[in-house]
Motif scaffolding. Structure first.
Motif, PDB file in Angstrom:
ATOM      1  N   ALA A 223       0.827  -1.208   0.000  1.00 23.15           N
ATOM      2  CA  ALA A 223       0.000   0.000   0.000  1.00 23.15           C
ATOM      3  C   ALA A 223       0.861   1.257   0.000  1.00 23.15           C
ATOM      4  N   LEU A 224       1.996   1.220   0.690  1.00 17.76           N
ATOM      5  CA  LEU A 224       2.901   2.373   0.709  1.00 17.76           C
ATOM      6  C   LEU A 224       3.446   2.655  -0.683  1.00 17.76           C
ATOM      7  N   TRP A 225       3.861   1.620  -1.396  1.00 17.20           N
ATOM      8  CA  TRP A 225       4.383   1.820  -2.745  1.00 17.20           C
ATOM      9  C   TRP A 225       3.291   2.295  -3.697  1.00 17.20           C
ATOM     10  N   VAL A 226       2.063   1.800  -3.497  1.00  8.32           N
ATOM     11  CA  VAL A 226       0.950   2.284  -4.320  1.00  8.32           C
ATOM     12  C   VAL A 226       0.731   3.772  -4.102  1.00  8.32           C
ATOM     13  N   SER A 227       0.731   4.207  -2.844  1.00 10.21           N
ATOM     14  CA  SER A 227       0.528   5.627  -2.548  1.00 10.21           C
ATOM     15  C   SER A 227       1.653   6.481  -3.120  1.00 10.21           C
ATOM     16  N   VAL A 228       2.889   6.013  -2.981  1.00  2.00           N
ATOM     17  CA  VAL A 228       4.030   6.767  -3.511  1.00  2.00           C
ATOM     18  C   VAL A 228       3.939   6.879  -5.031  1.00  2.00           C
ATOM     19  N   GLY A 229       3.631   5.763  -5.704  1.00  7.27           N
ATOM     20  CA  GLY A 229       3.536   5.796  -7.159  1.00  7.27           C
ATOM     21  C   GLY A 229       2.402   6.671  -7.651  1.00  7.27           C
ATOM     22  N   VAL A 230       1.227   6.536  -7.040  1.00  5.64           N
ATOM     23  CA  VAL A 230       0.080   7.352  -7.452  1.00  5.64           C
ATOM     24  C   VAL A 230       0.352   8.826  -7.201  1.00  5.64           C
ATOM     25  N   THR A 231       0.985   9.144  -6.070  1.00  2.09           N
ATOM     26  CA  THR A 231       1.272  10.543  -5.751  1.00  2.09           C
ATOM     27  C   THR A 231       2.268  11.149  -6.727  1.00  2.09           C
ATOM     28  N   LEU A 232       3.339  10.427  -7.034  1.00  2.00           N
ATOM     29  CA  LEU A 232       4.355  10.962  -7.946  1.00  2.00           C
ATOM     30  C   LEU A 232       3.813  11.106  -9.370  1.00  2.00           C
ATOM     31  N   VAL A 233       3.212  10.038  -9.884  1.00  2.00           N
ATOM     32  CA  VAL A 233       2.703  10.079 -11.254  1.00  2.00           C
ATOM     33  C   VAL A 233       1.529  11.056 -11.362  1.00  2.00           C
ATOM     34  N   GLY A 234       0.611  11.003 -10.394  1.00  2.00           N
ATOM     35  CA  GLY A 234      -0.545  11.885 -10.433  1.00  2.00           C
ATOM     36  C   GLY A 234      -0.165  13.353 -10.319  1.00  2.00           C
ATOM     37  N   THR A 235       0.766  13.663  -9.432  1.00  2.00           N
ATOM     38  CA  THR A 235       1.190  15.054  -9.279  1.00  2.00           C
ATOM     39  C   THR A 235       1.853  15.574 -10.550  1.00  2.00           C
ATOM     40  N   ALA A 236       2.738  14.773 -11.137  1.00  2.00           N
ATOM     41  CA  ALA A 236       3.410  15.200 -12.373  1.00  2.00           C
ATOM     42  C   ALA A 236       2.399  15.406 -13.499  1.00  2.00           C
ATOM     43  N   ALA A 237       1.462  14.464 -13.660  1.00  2.00           N
ATOM     44  CA  ALA A 237       0.469  14.594 -14.722  1.00  2.00           C
ATOM     45  C   ALA A 237      -0.471  15.764 -14.472  1.00  2.00           C
ATOM     46  N   SER A 238      -0.887  15.947 -13.241  1.00  2.00           N
ATOM     47  CA  SER A 238      -1.810  17.042 -12.924  1.00  2.00           C
ATOM     48  C   SER A 238      -1.152  18.398 -13.125  1.00  2.00           C
ATOM     49  N   VAL A 239       0.087  18.539 -12.677  1.00  5.07           N
ATOM     50  CA  VAL A 239       0.788  19.814 -12.854  1.00  5.07           C
ATOM     51  C   VAL A 239       0.971  20.115 -14.340  1.00  5.07           C
ATOM     52  N   ALA A 240       1.365  19.113 -15.120  1.00  5.31           N
ATOM     53  CA  ALA A 240       1.574  19.334 -16.557  1.00  5.31           C
ATOM     54  C   ALA A 240       0.271  19.748 -17.247  1.00  5.31           C
ATOM     55  N   CYS A 241      -0.818  19.034 -16.984  1.00  8.33           N
ATOM     56  CA  CYS A 241      -2.095  19.369 -17.626  1.00  8.33           C
ATOM     57  C   CYS A 241      -2.618  20.722 -17.147  1.00  8.33           C
ATOM     58  N   THR A 242      -2.472  21.003 -15.863  1.00  2.16           N
ATOM     59  CA  THR A 242      -2.950  22.279 -15.333  1.00  2.16           C
ATOM     60  C   THR A 242      -2.158  23.441 -15.906  1.00  2.16           C
ATOM     61  N   VAL A 243      -0.855  23.280 -16.030  1.00  4.13           N
ATOM     62  CA  VAL A 243      -0.012  24.345 -16.582  1.00  4.13           C
ATOM     63  C   VAL A 243      -0.405  24.639 -18.026  1.00  4.13           C
ATOM     64  N   MET A 244      -0.570  23.607 -18.838  1.00  4.66           N
ATOM     65  CA  MET A 244      -0.899  23.829 -20.248  1.00  4.66           C
ATOM     66  C   MET A 244      -2.276  24.466 -20.416  1.00  4.66           C
ATOM     67  N   LEU A 245      -3.266  23.996 -19.658  1.00  7.35           N
ATOM     68  CA  LEU A 245      -4.594  24.582 -19.772  1.00  7.35           C
ATOM     69  C   LEU A 245      -4.635  26.002 -19.210  1.00  7.35           C
ATOM     70  N   ALA A 246      -3.967  26.226 -18.089  1.00 10.15           N
ATOM     71  CA  ALA A 246      -3.949  27.567 -17.506  1.00 10.15           C
ATOM     72  C   ALA A 246      -3.233  28.560 -18.416  1.00 10.15           C
ATOM     73  N   TYR A 247      -2.163  28.126 -19.063  1.00 15.33           N
ATOM     74  CA  TYR A 247      -1.439  29.023 -19.972  1.00 15.33           C
ATOM     75  C   TYR A 247      -2.306  29.380 -21.178  1.00 15.33           C
ATOM     76  N   ALA A 248      -3.030  28.381 -21.701  1.00 18.95           N
ATOM     77  CA  ALA A 248      -3.898  28.662 -22.848  1.00 18.95           C
ATOM     78  C   ALA A 248      -5.027  29.619 -22.470  1.00 18.95           C
ATOM     79  N   LEU A 249      -5.614  29.429 -21.309  1.00 20.24           N
ATOM     80  CA  LEU A 249      -6.720  30.294 -20.887  1.00 20.24           C
ATOM     81  C   LEU A 249      -6.241  31.674 -20.440  1.00 20.24           C
ATOM     82  N   ALA A 250      -4.956  31.806 -20.115  1.00 23.45           N
ATOM     83  CA  ALA A 250      -4.427  33.096 -19.669  1.00 23.45           C
ATOM     84  C   ALA A 250      -4.053  34.011 -20.832  1.00 23.45           C
ATOM     85  N   ARG A 251      -3.850  33.434 -22.020  1.00 25.60           N
ATOM     86  CA  ARG A 251      -3.448  34.253 -23.154  1.00 25.60           C
ATOM     87  C   ARG A 251      -4.668  34.920 -23.773  1.00 25.60           C
ATOM     88  N   PRO A 252      -4.560  36.186 -24.135  1.00 28.39           N
ATOM     89  CA  PRO A 252      -5.698  36.891 -24.739  1.00 28.39           C
ATOM     90  C   PRO A 252      -5.945  36.426 -26.169  1.00 28.39           C
TER      91      PRO A 252
END
Length: 287
Positions: free
Chosen positions: A71-100
């Motif tokens: 369970a510890l390895w599952v949490s570590v893997g989900v946290t690392l992969v999920g955080t990286a994917a979420s940050v990447a998707c959020t950055v790209m969408l936020a940048y697109a919506l921030a441009r006029p």
């Protein structure tokens, strides 16, 4: 400013000391109980503030089996992969919506904000995950919470605060939008990115509800294992009837699992502390 009186400073110091004691005492009790012997736990009514003979028997017991370790390895893997994917998707969408003058920017922003005001219910989300074939798949712990609207709004506000002259200078040098994002925007957004990454990491690490719905018990993350164990009181790890497994009391096992589930995410805060206040205030004020 007028210099505070000594009695005022003393009152503030006493109040701060009382708050610190009230906050730290539960943590000390949890750690002390996890290190206490069964006799000390019984003699103190289930809780120990300071163990006379600290022992790691409870930690050896929970890691002697595969439940907590997996369970510890599952949490570590989900946290690392999920955080990286979420940050990447959020950055790209936020940048697109921030441009006029981005094509479809306002309708997409309205749709995103609509999901923030009217979030999908549990049943539609479950049906979507089921139809995508993600039941008992680790992607089910990441995909439904891939982008947080709050984090998106914070990053969008931060990107909008970057001077437009930097973008114009980059375009004069023949740089495209993706290169501008990597070379101009992201280096200036370290504080906001650190805060958003911390929010995502804490969310993924502490998530247990999705696992209880989408995953079988052999694929549970640590938080769901902790919740199930604390509620049911079932023993974890391999019980051989001797040694550490026989010596550990239920309270020490519960507190040991709680420590294992809490300490890793707490270790992240010191590295991001200097970015936390700056990133939150800068993004929130603009948005």
């Amino acid at each position: 400013m007028e210099k505070p009186r000594k009695i005022t400073s003393a009152a503030k110091a006493i109040a701060l000391a009382v708050i610190v004691v009230l906050v730290l005492t539960p943590f000390l009790v949890v750690i002390a109980t996890s290190l206490a012997s069964p006799k000390e736990v019984i003699d103190n009514g289930g809780w120990v503030l300071w163990p006379e003979k600290p022992t790691l028997a409870a930690y050896r017991q929970i890691f002697s089996g595969s439940v907590v370790s997996h369970a510890l390895w599952v949490s570590v893997g989900v946290t690392l992969v999920g955080t990286a994917a979420s940050v990447a998707c959020t950055v790209m969408l936020a940048y697109a919506l921030a441009r006029p003058k981005v094509f479809g920017g306002k309708p997409v922003l309205l749709l995103v904000l609509f999901t923030f005001l009217f979030p999908p219910g549990m049943i539609p989300t479950y049906l979507m995950v089921k139809n995508l074939g993600l039941l008992d798949n680790y992607l089910a712990l990441i995909a439904p919470m891939l982008i947080s609207v709050f984090n998106l709004v914070v990053l969008r506000g931060f990107f909008q605060s970057i001077p437009e002259e930097l973008f114009e200078a980059a375009r004069l040098d023949g740089v495209g939008n993706f290169r501008i994002l990597l070379s101009v925007v992201l280096p200036l957004s370290k504080a906001a990115l650190a805060v958003v990454a911390l929010f995502y990491a804490v969310g993924y690490w502490n998530s247990w509800f999705q696992a209880s719905i989408y995953m079988n018990d052999d694929h549970w993350p640590l938080q769901q294992v902790l919740r199930t164990y604390v509620l049911s009181g079932a023993q974890l790890g391999n019980s051989n009837g001797a040694g550490d497994s026989a010596m550990s009391a239920p309270q020490t096992i519960q507190m040991a699992v709680l420590v294992v589930a809490t300490v890793p995410i707490l270790l992240v805060y010191p590295f991001l502390q200097k970015y936390f206040a700056k990133g939150v205030l800068t993004g929130a004020i603009k948005s």
